[in-house]
Scaffold this motif. Structure first.
Motif, PDB file in Angstrom:
ATOM      1  N   GLN A  55       0.870  -1.178   0.000  1.00 25.98           N
ATOM      2  CA  GLN A  55       0.000   0.000   0.000  1.00 25.98           C
ATOM      3  C   GLN A  55       0.904   1.224   0.000  1.00 25.98           C
ATOM      4  OE1 GLN A  55      -3.461  -0.023  -0.093  1.00 25.98           O
ATOM      5  NE2 GLN A  55      -3.247  -2.228  -0.379  1.00 25.98           N
ATOM      6  N   ILE A  56       0.637   2.173  -0.876  1.00 28.35           N
ATOM      7  CA  ILE A  56       1.516   3.326  -1.047  1.00 28.35           C
ATOM      8  C   ILE A  56       0.794   4.599  -0.604  1.00 28.35           C
ATOM      9  CG2 ILE A  56       0.854   3.680  -3.459  1.00 28.35           C
ATOM     10  CD1 ILE A  56       3.822   4.378  -4.022  1.00 28.35           C
ATOM     11  N   SER A  57       1.523   5.481   0.066  1.00 26.85           N
ATOM     12  CA  SER A  57       0.937   6.743   0.514  1.00 26.85           C
ATOM     13  C   SER A  57       0.617   7.627  -0.683  1.00 26.85           C
ATOM     14  CB  SER A  57       1.881   7.468   1.481  1.00 26.85           C
ATOM     15  OG  SER A  57       3.121   7.755   0.857  1.00 26.85           O
ATOM     16  N   SER A  58      -0.257   8.606  -0.476  1.00 27.08           N
ATOM     17  CA  SER A  58      -0.743   9.435  -1.579  1.00 27.08           C
ATOM     18  C   SER A  58       0.364  10.240  -2.258  1.00 27.08           C
ATOM     19  CB  SER A  58      -1.832  10.382  -1.079  1.00 27.08           C
ATOM     20  OG  SER A  58      -1.324  11.223  -0.050  1.00 27.08           O
ATOM     21  N   ASP A  59       1.439  10.534  -1.521  1.00 25.87           N
ATOM     22  CA  ASP A  59       2.540  11.292  -2.113  1.00 25.87           C
ATOM     23  C   ASP A  59       3.609  10.393  -2.736  1.00 25.87           C
ATOM     24  OD1 ASP A  59       3.646  10.217   0.167  1.00 25.87           O
ATOM     25  OD2 ASP A  59       4.300  12.130   1.018  1.00 25.87           O
ATOM     26  N   GLY A  60       3.397   9.075  -2.655  1.00 28.11           N
ATOM     27  CA  GLY A  60       4.337   8.129  -3.255  1.00 28.11           C
ATOM     28  C   GLY A  60       5.614   7.923  -2.475  1.00 28.11           C
ATOM     29  N   TYR A 109      -0.632   6.188   5.217  1.00 30.09           N
ATOM     30  CA  TYR A 109      -1.404   7.415   5.035  1.00 30.09           C
ATOM     31  C   TYR A 109      -0.602   8.593   5.550  1.00 30.09           C
ATOM     32  CZ  TYR A 109      -5.446  10.573   5.148  1.00 30.09           C
ATOM     33  OH  TYR A 109      -6.313  11.611   4.942  1.00 30.09           O
ATOM     34  N   ARG A 110      -0.447   9.612   4.710  1.00 33.21           N
ATOM     35  CA  ARG A 110       0.293  10.809   5.123  1.00 33.21           C
ATOM     36  C   ARG A 110      -0.611  11.749   5.907  1.00 33.21           C
ATOM     37  NH1 ARG A 110       4.191  14.914   1.663  1.00 33.21           N
ATOM     38  NH2 ARG A 110       4.455  16.428   3.342  1.00 33.21           N
ATOM     39  N   ILE A 111      -0.100  12.220   7.055  1.00 27.48           N
ATOM     40  CA  ILE A 111      -0.796  13.211   7.869  1.00 27.48           C
ATOM     41  C   ILE A 111       0.204  14.321   8.171  1.00 27.48           C
ATOM     42  CG2 ILE A 111      -2.002  13.674  10.029  1.00 27.48           C
ATOM     43  CD1 ILE A 111      -2.821  10.756  10.078  1.00 27.48           C
ATOM     44  N   GLY A 112       0.119  15.439   7.442  1.00 31.36           N
ATOM     45  CA  GLY A 112       1.096  16.509   7.600  1.00 31.36           C
ATOM     46  C   GLY A 112       2.470  16.024   7.200  1.00 31.36           C
ATOM     47  N   ALA A 151      -6.324   3.368   7.276  1.00 30.16           N
ATOM     48  CA  ALA A 151      -6.263   4.827   7.316  1.00 30.16           C
ATOM     49  C   ALA A 151      -6.769   5.387   5.998  1.00 30.16           C
ATOM     50  CB  ALA A 151      -4.829   5.288   7.568  1.00 30.16           C
ATOM     51  N   GLY A 152      -7.044   6.698   5.987  1.00 28.25           N
ATOM     52  CA  GLY A 152      -7.422   7.331   4.738  1.00 28.25           C
ATOM     53  C   GLY A 152      -8.576   8.292   4.841  1.00 28.25           C
ATOM     54  N   LEU A 153      -9.057   8.549   6.059  1.00 23.27           N
ATOM     55  CA  LEU A 153     -10.199   9.451   6.241  1.00 23.27           C
ATOM     56  C   LEU A 153      -9.811  10.699   7.028  1.00 23.27           C
ATOM     57  CD1 LEU A 153     -12.977   6.819   7.100  1.00 23.27           C
ATOM     58  CD2 LEU A 153     -12.629   8.006   4.933  1.00 23.27           C
ATOM     59  N   GLY A 154      -8.560  11.097   6.956  1.00 23.48           N
ATOM     60  CA  GLY A 154      -8.117  12.271   7.690  1.00 23.48           C
ATOM     61  C   GLY A 154      -7.454  11.912   9.004  1.00 23.48           C
TER      62      GLY A 154
END
Length: 202
Positions: A55-60, A109-112, A151-154
């Protein structure tokens, strides 16, 4: 496979080499870049047993996956899945878990400036914050079994599949889906530090 929305990066598992088609019979994790033509794929694991479910984070930047291979040493079969991450910018790995019963089902999941990696171990739900090096336990009703945490909803929300009834704090006969509000059901800091190699990736 798992893909980012904007970077053109795709993480996937395959027993064969996308370049020449040779088949090893053992799933490894690959990172593909669809930006150039033809697309380029790089193998990032080389264990004696399968690595899977990337699974890859949104920013890669961060790829989370599970494997029974001990990637920290010689890649031998440990008999239990553990959760690892790989950073595409620094090419560093982290073994996020080292639990006797094994852990599985990670997401990234990236958070900040931090990255949250949820997973389950022996029916319990956890997540790990990579930048702050802190593992958290999601409190569930006694006797419940959790099979997935995503994760993935903020910042405040996670999705889970569990036999715990989060409305009554009792039990369901089967796994049900819930959205967890961490503000209402705070996660508990617990012991467990990721091991980075060959260097710290974040």
């Amino acid at each position: 496979p798992a893909a980012t929305k904007g970077s053109g990066m795709v993480a996937f598992e395959s027993t064969s080499d996308p370049a020449d088609g040779s088949d090893t019979g053992i799933s490894q994790i690959w990172l593909g870049d669809a930006t150039p033509y033809p697309a380029v794929a790089t193998r990032i694991t080389n264990g004696a047993v399968k690595s899977e479910l990337p699974q890859i984070s949104s920013d890669g930047l961060v790829i989370a996956f599970q494997t029974q291979a001990d990637l920290l040493t010689d890649g031998h079969d440990t008999g239990f899945n553990q959760v690892y991450v790989y950073t595409t910018a620094t090419h560093a790995f982290a073994r996020v878990t080292d639990d006797p019963g094994g852990c599985s089902g990670p997401t990234a999941y990236r958070i900040g400036t931090n990255y949250r990696v949820p997973f389950t171990c022996s029916g319990q739900a956890f997540y790990y914050d990579l930048a702050s090096d802190q593992r958290y336990l999601i409190p569930m009703p006694a006797g419940s079994h959790t099979s997935q945490l995503i994760a993935g909803l903020g910042f405040w929300f996670l999705t889970t599949s569990t036999t715990g009834n989060l409305l009554t704090n009792g039990l369901n006969p089967n796994h049900q889906l819930y959205v967890i509000n961490l503000y209402k059901r705070p996660a508990l800091p617990v012991a467990g530090i990721a091991t980075w190699f060959p260097t710290r990736g974040l």
